[in-house]
Design a protein around this motif. Structure first.
Motif, mmCIF file in Angstrom:
data_model
loop_
_atom_site.group_PDB
_atom_site.id
_atom_site.type_symbol
_atom_site.label_atom_id
_atom_site.label_comp_id
_atom_site.label_asym_id
_atom_site.label_seq_id
_atom_site.Cartn_x
_atom_site.Cartn_y
_atom_site.Cartn_z
ATOM 1 N N ALA A 14 83.686 69.718 73.925
ATOM 2 C CA ALA A 14 83.223 70.473 75.087
ATOM 3 C C ALA A 14 82.084 71.414 74.707
ATOM 4 C CB ALA A 14 84.387 71.253 75.696
ATOM 5 N N ALA A 15 82.215 72.055 73.554
ATOM 6 C CA ALA A 15 81.149 72.951 73.096
ATOM 7 C C ALA A 15 79.884 72.164 72.780
ATOM 8 C CB ALA A 15 81.619 73.719 71.867
ATOM 9 N N PHE A 16 80.081 71.001 72.179
ATOM 10 C CA PHE A 16 78.939 70.142 71.858
ATOM 11 C C PHE A 16 78.223 69.682 73.124
ATOM 12 C CE2 PHE A 16 77.616 65.633 70.847
ATOM 13 C CZ PHE A 16 76.425 66.000 70.238
ATOM 14 N N LEU A 17 79.001 69.289 74.142
ATOM 15 C CA LEU A 17 78.424 68.842 75.404
ATOM 16 C C LEU A 17 77.646 69.972 76.077
ATOM 17 C CD1 LEU A 17 78.111 66.723 77.625
ATOM 18 C CD2 LEU A 17 80.311 67.474 78.552
ATOM 19 N N ASP A 18 78.195 71.192 76.043
ATOM 20 C CA ASP A 18 77.500 72.334 76.631
ATOM 21 C C ASP A 18 76.176 72.598 75.921
ATOM 22 O OD1 ASP A 18 80.530 74.274 77.303
ATOM 23 O OD2 ASP A 18 79.446 72.779 78.524
ATOM 24 N N GLU A 19 76.166 72.402 74.611
ATOM 25 C CA GLU A 19 74.937 72.607 73.848
ATOM 26 C C GLU A 19 73.866 71.612 74.259
ATOM 27 O OE1 GLU A 19 75.536 72.411 69.683
ATOM 28 O OE2 GLU A 19 73.403 72.544 69.183
ATOM 29 N N LEU A 20 74.274 70.358 74.437
ATOM 30 C CA LEU A 20 73.316 69.340 74.873
ATOM 31 C C LEU A 20 72.807 69.631 76.285
ATOM 32 C CD1 LEU A 20 74.798 65.964 73.559
ATOM 33 C CD2 LEU A 20 73.204 67.534 72.466
ATOM 34 N N LYS A 21 73.695 70.064 77.165
ATOM 35 C CA LYS A 21 73.274 70.426 78.533
ATOM 36 C C LYS A 21 72.232 71.536 78.489
ATOM 37 C CE LYS A 21 77.702 69.293 80.760
ATOM 38 N NZ LYS A 21 78.899 69.875 81.443
ATOM 39 N N GLY A 22 72.458 72.522 77.587
ATOM 40 C CA GLY A 22 71.498 73.616 77.465
ATOM 41 C C GLY A 22 70.144 73.126 76.999
ATOM 42 N N ARG A 23 70.135 72.198 76.048
ATOM 43 C CA ARG A 23 68.864 71.648 75.563
ATOM 44 C C ARG A 23 68.120 70.942 76.695
ATOM 45 N NH1 ARG A 23 67.764 71.542 70.264
ATOM 46 N NH2 ARG A 23 69.422 72.001 68.770
ATOM 47 N N ILE A 24 68.861 70.185 77.468
ATOM 48 C CA ILE A 24 68.233 69.432 78.558
ATOM 49 C C ILE A 24 67.668 70.386 79.597
ATOM 50 C CG2 ILE A 24 68.690 67.801 80.436
ATOM 51 C CD1 ILE A 24 70.827 66.552 78.572
ATOM 52 N N ARG A 25 68.419 71.428 79.946
ATOM 53 C CA ARG A 25 67.928 72.393 80.942
ATOM 54 C C ARG A 25 66.679 73.118 80.439
ATOM 55 N NH1 ARG A 25 73.632 73.377 81.862
ATOM 56 N NH2 ARG A 25 74.211 72.551 83.906
ATOM 57 N N ASN A 26 66.670 73.457 79.157
ATOM 58 C CA ASN A 26 65.504 74.134 78.594
ATOM 59 C C ASN A 26 64.268 73.245 78.674
ATOM 60 O OD1 ASN A 26 66.911 76.450 77.973
ATOM 61 N ND2 ASN A 26 67.403 75.799 75.878
ATOM 62 N N ALA A 27 64.469 71.961 78.398
ATOM 63 C CA ALA A 27 63.344 71.030 78.469
ATOM 64 C C ALA A 27 62.868 70.873 79.911
ATOM 65 C CB ALA A 27 63.747 69.676 77.893
ATOM 66 N N GLN A 28 63.813 70.888 80.859
ATOM 67 C CA GLN A 28 63.434 70.776 82.267
ATOM 68 C C GLN A 28 62.609 71.979 82.710
ATOM 69 O OE1 GLN A 28 67.451 70.115 83.896
ATOM 70 N NE2 GLN A 28 66.619 68.291 84.898
ATOM 71 N N VAL A 29 63.017 73.147 82.284
ATOM 72 C CA VAL A 29 62.300 74.362 82.655
ATOM 73 C C VAL A 29 60.909 74.369 82.043
ATOM 74 C CG1 VAL A 29 62.262 76.876 82.389
ATOM 75 C CG2 VAL A 29 64.389 75.709 83.007
ATOM 76 N N LYS A 30 60.824 73.984 80.806
ATOM 77 C CA LYS A 30 59.548 74.052 80.094
ATOM 78 C C LYS A 30 58.509 73.078 80.619
ATOM 79 C CE LYS A 30 57.615 73.886 75.422
ATOM 80 N NZ LYS A 30 57.912 73.693 73.973
ATOM 81 N N ALA A 31 58.923 71.862 80.883
ATOM 82 C CA ALA A 31 57.925 70.854 81.275
ATOM 83 C C ALA A 31 58.379 69.941 82.380
ATOM 84 C CB ALA A 31 57.549 70.013 80.056
#
Length: 352
Positions: A14-31
């Protein structure tokens, strides 16, 4: 002691999945994932994280399936989180270092192109070469696959030439690299026993395919191009101008094996084009002799004392279909067989 099997309910996941979700959201915000380089970088990061977790935690293949399901559920508007694509991300991260991703070379081609290169090319140096060629030539995915399947990497720069003695550096190196051996003419359909003129006509009729096989920079000027020397007309099989080399390129087509006389004839053509067509700003004209086959030693001897830049290469034609029309002997045999079968059937019917 055997490693503990991965439990899908494990809080670690669950922690690993949350980390991946955060990476994806950061990429969405950035570009907003509109920039291809950011998408490629994101895919590499996801692939690397999967690799690391599988090694550290001993997670097996089931992690890919669950990630695919959960990421698609969390980001339904985004494509690219299928099980197969996550596997490609893992393979992508395994194939390229963070430094290579940072140099952004792989980020200059679409993800689909990167996937095809991963699938079809195993040599790292060869992979980078196809990436560079894709960027330089603007290849579509289908063209990229065709070039890989035709063995372009091994064919480039393989022709026998005297460029190192007749052209200045770096033009000599560039000229050597643009010439392939062999040239793949599988797009042609020629009759059995076709001659040079049929080959020439086929290449002109399929000029787009021919230019694609020649490579970037060739501009077609004409076939059977006329030049006049001492009141006598001579014709060049094919004449091109190479934009990057800034020179004329004469191609002489041969359906048989290379023989030394061909180099003397090409020397004449190249010299004539230099005098009659070349502008002061142009580089020396290059000649390419395309034969069905060549002997390395004979070709090297033929070019050894030649003062004009000439290359000797080969062409590969598709396997020719046999003549569909049967011979007279075959027809007579078939007719005899049919007559015998009819007679036997008639005899059998009369016995009944």
């Amino acid at each position: 002691m055997p490693k503990q099997s991965f439990l899908l309910s494990d809080s670690n996941y669950a922690a690993f999945l949350d980390e991946l979700k955060g990476r994806i959201r950061n990429a969405q915000v950035k570009a907003a994932l509109a920039v291809n380089q950011e998408l490629i970088r994101l895919y590499w990061q996801l692939g690397r994280e999967i690799l690391v977790k599988q090694k550290q935690e001993g997670w097996g293949a089931r992690i890919i399936e669950r990630l695919a399901k959960d990421l698609k559920q969390e980001f339904p508007e985004m494509k690219g989180f299928s099980r197969s694509n996550l596997k490609y991300m893992r393979a992508f991260a395994d194939a390229y270092s963070e430094e290579q991703i940072g140099q952004q070379l792989v980020g200059q081609i679409p993800w689909g192109h990167n996937v095809r290169i991963l699938e079809l090319v195993k040599n790292p140096e060869e992979r980078l070469r196809y990436i560079q060629q894709t960027i330089e030539n603007g290849w579509s995915r289908n063209v990229l696959v065709m070039q890989i399947e035709s063995g372009l990497y091994k064919r480039q720069g393989g022709a026998i030439s005297n460029f190192d003695r007749t052209l200045p550096s770096p033009q000599s190196d560039l000229a050597q690299q643009i010439i392939k051996d062999p040239y793949n003419f599988d797009f042609l359909t020629l009759a059995k026993g076709a001659r040079e003129r049929e080959l020439e006509k086929g290449l002109v009729d399929h000029i787009r395919d021919f230019l694609l096989e020649l490579g970037l920079g060739f501009a077609f000027l004409g076939s059977q191009y006329p030049i006049e020397v001492d009141g006598r007309e001579y014709r060049l099989d094919l004449l091109f101008y190479h934009i990057h080399l800034r020179c004329f390129v004469v191609i002489d087509l041969k359906m048989g094996e290379f023989i030394p006389e061909y180099s003397g004839k090409m020397n004449f053509y190249v010299s004539a084009v230099d005098d009659m067509l070349k502008n002061p700003s142009d580089n020396p004209t290059i000649g390419i002799i395309l034969c069905k086959s060549k002997s390395k030693t004979t070709a090297e001897y033929a070019l050894r004392n030649l003062s004009t830049p000439v290359a000797i290469s080969t062409h590969h034609l598709p396997d020719q279909l046999q003549d569909n029309l049967p011979s007279i002997e075959q027809l007579e045999m078939e007719l005899s067989t049919v007559i015998a079968e009819v007679a036997n059937e008639a005899e059998a019917a009369s016995d009944k």
